[in-house]
Structures are given as C-alpha cells and as structure tokens.
Write a protein that holds these residues in place. Structure first.
Motif, short mmCIF file in Angstrom:
data_model
loop_
_atom_site.label_atom_id
_atom_site.label_comp_id
_atom_site.label_asym_id
_atom_site.label_seq_id
_atom_site.Cartn_x
_atom_site.Cartn_y
_atom_site.Cartn_z
N TRP A 308 0.82 -1.21 0.00
CA TRP A 308 0.00 0.00 0.00
C TRP A 308 0.86 1.26 0.00
O TRP A 308 0.35 2.37 0.11
CB TRP A 308 -0.95 0.01 1.19
CG TRP A 308 -0.28 -0.21 2.52
CD1 TRP A 308 -0.08 -1.41 3.14
CD2 TRP A 308 0.27 0.78 3.38
NE1 TRP A 308 0.57 -1.22 4.34
CE2 TRP A 308 0.80 0.12 4.51
CE3 TRP A 308 0.37 2.17 3.32
CZ2 TRP A 308 1.41 0.79 5.56
CZ3 TRP A 308 0.98 2.85 4.36
CH2 TRP A 308 1.50 2.16 5.46
N PRO A 385 -2.23 -5.06 6.32
CA PRO A 385 -2.46 -3.60 6.29
C PRO A 385 -2.84 -3.07 7.67
O PRO A 385 -3.65 -3.68 8.37
CB PRO A 385 -3.62 -3.47 5.30
CG PRO A 385 -3.51 -4.65 4.42
CD PRO A 385 -3.00 -5.77 5.29
N ILE A 389 -5.41 1.73 6.95
CA ILE A 389 -5.59 1.28 5.56
C ILE A 389 -6.81 0.38 5.46
O ILE A 389 -7.65 0.52 4.57
CB ILE A 389 -4.34 0.55 5.05
CG1 ILE A 389 -3.11 1.47 5.14
CG2 ILE A 389 -4.54 0.08 3.61
CD1 ILE A 389 -3.21 2.74 4.35
#
Length: 451
Positions: A308, A385, A389
């Motif tokens: 990410w 994550p 996120i």
C-alpha cells in the motif's frame, strides 16, 4: 410513557428518557470534507420547543448513526449529560448529550406533529461583526436573497485540494447586506431554482442556521460548512415582517458567473460523464473517454498482493528499488526518495466490481492521514495492512477515473483514480451484484434497540 423535558437535563442523573425531533444532523471531519469522521453532531428539540446539542463519537458512528435521520422523531435513553462545549456551540445551553455504546434509540410512533421544525436563535445583521473569529456560537440569520454566485474552486491552507465555494448576499429589512460563503458539499447543494421564478421575481426569505462569523483581508462574512442548513420562506413569526414588507414587490436576484478558468476546471472534475462499472467493464478500451469519466462506488476489499506504499524518487517521482540501506531510482539514478501511497482495492457500485488504484495525494485523501504517519504505526510495511488502511473498506466516493496503460494489453482492467469528486462516508451496506433484483448485503447487523 413519560419523557423528560430537555430543559430539566443535568449531569447528576443517568436515567433520562427523552422524545425529540432531530432538527439537524451533520458530520464533523476535522475541518475537511474528506477526512475520517471525528464525530456526528445533532440538534435535538422536544415537544416544548427546547433544544440541546448532542454528539455521537466516532467509536459509535457505525452503530448509532444509521438509526437516526434528520427530521425524524425518536425516543432516546441511556446517554450521558455533560457540560456543553466552550466552542462551536449550535445551541446556547449549559449542557449537551453524549451518546455511548449503551445508548438506545428507536423511532417514536403515534405522536402528534407538534415538535418544532426549526431550531434557531436569530442574530441581527448589525450585531454579526462582534462575533468575527470568536467561534463560540454557530449563528442563525434571516434575510432576503439578493445575489447568488456560481460555485468556484479555492485552495485553502488546511486542504490538500481546492474546495468548492459559493457566495450568497443577504439583506435585512434595513437593507443591510451580509455575505455568506458556503463551502464544499454545502456549496454544491445550494440552489434557488426550485423556489425562484425570474419572470415573477418574488423575493425569497431564507433562514440560514449553523454559520460562523469570519474576517479576512478586512472583510467580515458568514461562513457555512457542514453544520449549515437553510430553509426557504420559513413559516416562522420573524419572517412575517419580511413577507409583509415585500408583498407584491418584484426582486431580481443577481446571478454571478464563475470566472472562465474556474468553469473549465469544474467541468473537468465535476461534470465528467457518469458511468456504471458494468459500462466501463464492457467498453472497448479504445472507446474510453480521453478525459476520463466519473463513477460512484463503494470500496469493498483491499488487494493484499501489492504493497500500500512505495518509495518515490524525489527527482522524477518514479518508484525506487532497494539499494544498500536505502533505495535508488533506476530511471535517473537518484538516491533521494519519499514514501508515498499506492492503494489497490476492489470497488463495487451494484452493477459490477472493478480493480482500482490510487497514488500519492489522491490516496492520502482516501485514507485521511499522511503515509508517514501510517507507516510509523505499522509494525512492518509489508505485513497485514494497518488499521488506517483497512478502514477504507466500506467508504463510498465519486471518483474521476482513467484507464491504466496496462489495461490496453490485459483483459483484466484497472482504473486509476485521478481525483475525488465527492465523499459520502462510511456505508452500512455494500452493493450486491444481481442483475435481475438488486439487493443490499449488510456489513454489520444491529439488533432492534430497546429501552
């Protein structure tokens, strides 16, 4: 059932039960339109006409907010009463209501429609300047509309992207004028088209509540953001004098156009052609609009096979690769870099689902926090994550999208988000794709509330 009047509430008791109309409801996102919800604010009124401010904290938004709609009448119990905030107070009252995880809410039934529709405390135009910059109370005003501008874009210091704004000029009975500037979603929503006929030219009296008095470059003006509401030609006693003074008069409301460069910019972001995901998925890539298009979707899940974040070259902004203890750009050989967002997720609009990707500043606006802040809280950047996120799942946006270059070589398409047109917050149901009979699948189930 006996209900407690709002005027009797105080912090020394915990066993209040009230029956109230939700006069206003708005989201507070920390001064931006697209940040995470900090809390949801309410103005509540009981049958006697007394009002109080109430707040739903972010931890309870997902459960409680869907139970409450603006304008509805509800029975509420198991809440806390505390001292009112010292700033940004929509109601001049000593106490406020705080919702908790134990608060119970359910619709009131078979009650007379005697609850007040409007909650307001008018401030005369002549007294407005003394509140400039104070930010203690939200101000309510009543006036006649004399001018309305088109929406324009303005870059504010606390915003990562330009913000919509619209100016409205109001007059009181003494012809004193005040400018009201609406921001963001409020600027986009304001229109007089349904209440004003240019041929008839009947004056429009408007009650506008939830404003702050501001001062900039020597000019004092009202500012209306998420807390602001307006009511055209309201049936309130204070408006009668306006109606009597303008009886059989004709008033032309001046329309101020946006500058040409602003109009072009707005068309580029707000007036793109709307498309469903099914249309985009079945479209020949070579027929995809060159300027992109707009689609309204809900983020349904993350793509966990790609990071990410990525190290971005300070010189050319391309992705860097590991080199020694740092990173190096293979394009320009620069060793200077900064971490930036690279969000990959699946979005759904009820007609189809599609893979989307967002980089850098656009991704930051989706998450609501800088990438460096999220990285500091993550144990390992390539691990599961972090919560910030994961929290983007179930958020709904209107995106301007373009087709990625790889989509011309691969049947599986990916859409790059070029800008965020609108943010609709967290959704409590996700679109379910079923062509014959669309349904909604719940993200979370909530039991019927009880006292």
């Amino acid at each position: 059932m006996t209900f407690d009047p709002l005027a009797t509430l105080h912090p020394k008791s915990k066993h209040w039960i009230v029956c109230v109309r939700v006069s206003r409801k708005w989201e507070y996102r920390g001064g931006t339109d697209d940040g995470p919800i900090a809390h949801i604010d309410l103005v509540l009124a009981d049958e006697k006409g007394d009002a109080i401010y109430a707040e739903i904290p972010s931890s309870e938004v997902d459960v409680i907010s869907p139970l409450i709609e603006e304008g509805g009448i509800y029975i509420i119990s198991r809440f806390r009463v505390s001292r009112a905030k010292s700033l940004y107070r929509p109601i001049d009252a000593p106490y406020m209501i705080e919702f908790t995880c134990y608060t119970k809410v359910y619709p009131a039934k078979n009650l007379p429609e005697t609850f007040p529709r409007y909650v307001y405390n008018l401030t005369p135009f002549a007294e407005l300047p003394k509140y400039a910059g104070e930010n203690k109370y939200f101000l309510d005003v009543l006036g006649i509309i004399s001018e309305v501008s088109d929406t324009t874009l303005l870059q504010l210091p606390n915003q990562s992207a330009a913000t919509l704004n619209r100016n409205i000029i109001l007059k009181d009975l003494s012809n004193v004028e005040i400018k009201l500037t609406l921001w963001g979603q409020r600027a986009a929503e304001f229109t007089i088209d349904e209440v004003y006929n240019e041929e008839q030219g009947k004056p429009i009296v408007v009650l506008i509540v939830g404003n702050l008095m501001k001062s900039f470059a020597g000019e004092e003006y009202l500012s209306g953001n998420t807390a602001c509401r307006w009511y055209f030609n309201p049936a309130i006693p204070e408006a009668e004098e306006f109606y009597n003074s303008t009886h059989n008069q004709r008033l032309t409301i001046k329309r101020t156009a946006a500058p040409p460069h602003q109009t072009a910019r707005l068309q580029g972001s707000l007036q793109l052609e709307d498309k469903h995901l099914l249309d985009l998925e079945t479209m020949d890539p070579y027929d995809f609009p060159e300027g992109g298009c707009r689609c309204t979707v809900t983020i349904t899940r993350l793509i966990l096979t790609t990071p990410w974040w990525f190290p971005s070259c300070n010189r050319c902004n391309r992705a860097c690769t590991p080199s020694g203890d740092g990173y190096k750009c293979n394009t320009c050989s620069c060793t200077g870099y900064r971490f930036k967002y690279k969000l990959s997720f699946i979005a759904n609009d009820g007609t189809a689902e599609a893979e989307m990707i967002a980089f850098r500043e656009v991704a930051r606006r989706i998450v609501g926090k800088p990438v460096q802040q999220v990285l500091r809280l993550a144990r390992f950047a390539n691990d599961t994550p972090p919560p910030d996120i994961a929290a983007i799942v179930s958020l709904k946006f209107a995106f301007a999208v373009a087709l990625t270059e790889q989509s011309y070589y691969n049947p599986k398409r990916t859409y790059q988000i070029t800008s965020i047109v609108a943010s609709y917050g967290r959704q409590h149901t996700v679109p379910h794709i079923k062509l014959n009979q669309p349904k909604q699948l719940p993200i979370c189930q909530t039991a019927d509330p009880i006292l």
